[in-house]
Scaffold this active site. Sequence first.
Site, PDB file in Angstrom:
ATOM      1  CB  SER A   1      -0.903   0.010   1.226  1.00  0.00           C
ATOM      2  OG  SER A   1      -0.120   0.322   2.367  1.00  0.00           O
ATOM      3  CE  LYS A   2      -2.635   6.533  -1.937  1.00  0.00           C
ATOM      4  NZ  LYS A   2      -3.728   7.341  -1.484  1.00  0.00           N
ATOM      5  NE  ARG A   3       0.425   0.587   5.894  1.00  0.00           N
ATOM      6  CZ  ARG A   3       1.030  -0.569   6.050  1.00  0.00           C
ATOM      7  NH1 ARG A   3       2.156  -0.648   6.721  1.00  0.00           N
ATOM      8  NH2 ARG A   3       0.510  -1.667   5.549  1.00  0.00           N
ATOM      9  CG  HIS A   4       4.611  -1.096   1.850  1.00  0.00           C
ATOM     10  ND1 HIS A   4       3.279  -1.447   1.861  1.00  0.00           N
ATOM     11  CD2 HIS A   4       5.180  -1.727   2.888  1.00  0.00           C
ATOM     12  CE1 HIS A   4       3.061  -2.284   2.861  1.00  0.00           C
ATOM     13  NE2 HIS A   4       4.189  -2.471   3.498  1.00  0.00           N
ATOM     14  N   GLY A   5       5.533   3.236  -0.009  1.00  0.00           N
ATOM     15  CA  GLY A   5       6.149   4.073  -1.043  1.00  0.00           C
ATOM     16  C   GLY A   5       5.279   4.095  -2.278  1.00  0.00           C
TER      17      GLY A   5
END
Length: 476
Positions: free
Chosen positions: A238-242
């Site tokens: 998800s976005k958390r991972h970049g």
Amino acid sequence: MSIRTRFAPSPTGYLHVGGARTALFSWLYARKHGGRFILRIEDTDIERSSIDSVNAILEGMTWLGLEYDEGPIYQTERFNRYHEVLQQLLDSGNAYRCYCTKEELEQMRARQKARKEKPRYDGRCRSGAGPREGVEPVIRFRNPLEGAVVVDDMVRGRIVFANSELDDLIIARSDGTPTYNLTVVVDDLDMGVTHVIRGDDHINNTPRQINILRALGAEPPRYAHVPMILGDDGKRLSKRHGAVSVMQYREGGYLPQALLNYLVRLGWSHGDRELFTVDEMIELFDIRDVNRAASTFNSEKLLWLNHQYIMNSPPEQVAHHLSYHMGRLGIDPADGPPLTEVVKAQRERTRTLVEMARNSAFFYREFEEYDAKAARKNLKPEAVEPLGDMLENFRTLPDWSGEAIHRIVRETAELRGLKLGKVAQPLRVAVCGGAVSPPIDVTLELLGRERTIRRMERAIAWIAGQNAVATQSDSG
Ligand code: GLU
């Protein structure tokens, strides 16, 4: 049988890497078998769908080169057809109207929970409930009560679902709009889809869709459920991972071929081989070889692949993508050397096109100031004489070639009894503003005589200026 696959995104955001991989697998499967690849936009959720998302998805697919043979087909343009099929299911007794109120359904669920049963619709309107005042009915599919649905999934293998586990799902809401499971079935049927390749979050919808297809007298397609992609912490990517959007990779300076190569290897392999051209992917890919376990996204590996593609792709192709990044820096490639030559000069030392554009800007426009550290180290008073020597020679050099430039640099070092670096490095900082550039002869040849001379004059003046300031502060 001619193969027909589809990619069916819901336009509720950009094209993310997971979706792109699903699209790639579907596309490859169609290409490999000389079949057709259909793009279908599942936009029936009006609240969450947007034109911007549709455009973002189309843009992502175009950039990746996943061209579709049919479509985009929009589900919102097919409501008449869905209503026709709903009526057909009602007429044949395979669907029925359900007049249960929200409260009744909630009570049903609460009682099931209290008895520790799985919450499900108990089929109370199955045998023909009459209209009720003030209740707009939903339409439910009459799921078979007995038997099982066997799915021979091309990735997951055989999965058996007992019909007793499936309840009568809603196929049209009380406002008459069809639900996802109905529209997908009608579309896969009408579009003659032979292979449904999609994310494994849809596995549990599959037996329901197969039952509806059978009720319509159709043979279900083959299914292949592709496992999800995880971030490096083992959680769903998800976005958390970049970066997760395909176009963010474009912005980040990746080549579409590198991203495709990366995506195809996420869950699929062919021996220990890492690099595949698109043609090789088409030749070697088989959906049956896709791993059933989830795969982990590895940004370092993607970066490595990108560098491989920057180094080994035809320079014209890299230049085409580089020109986009030059444009983002406000640079017109017409203001300097041919981009293909710049690519050849830079490709060994840059891993992204963003880096390449940034490191090549000096070929096209004046840099504002010197890199402070590089200037301190190299643009010192003792550099003035060798720079001056070379400047004079450059002015009169009959042919502005790398070879001739190299000769002047070498001769200047010899004449002044200096190491080559003591001459070449100040020259480099003078012309490009920093300590990193392609070999000095290549750099100067590409930069051109006029720009080289102007920048050398600028550097000599700059050193004099620094010197004056230093002398002033000494005496003051
Ligand atoms: N529209 C669905 C999604 O984006 C895909 C449905 C399907 O492939 O059957 O998840």
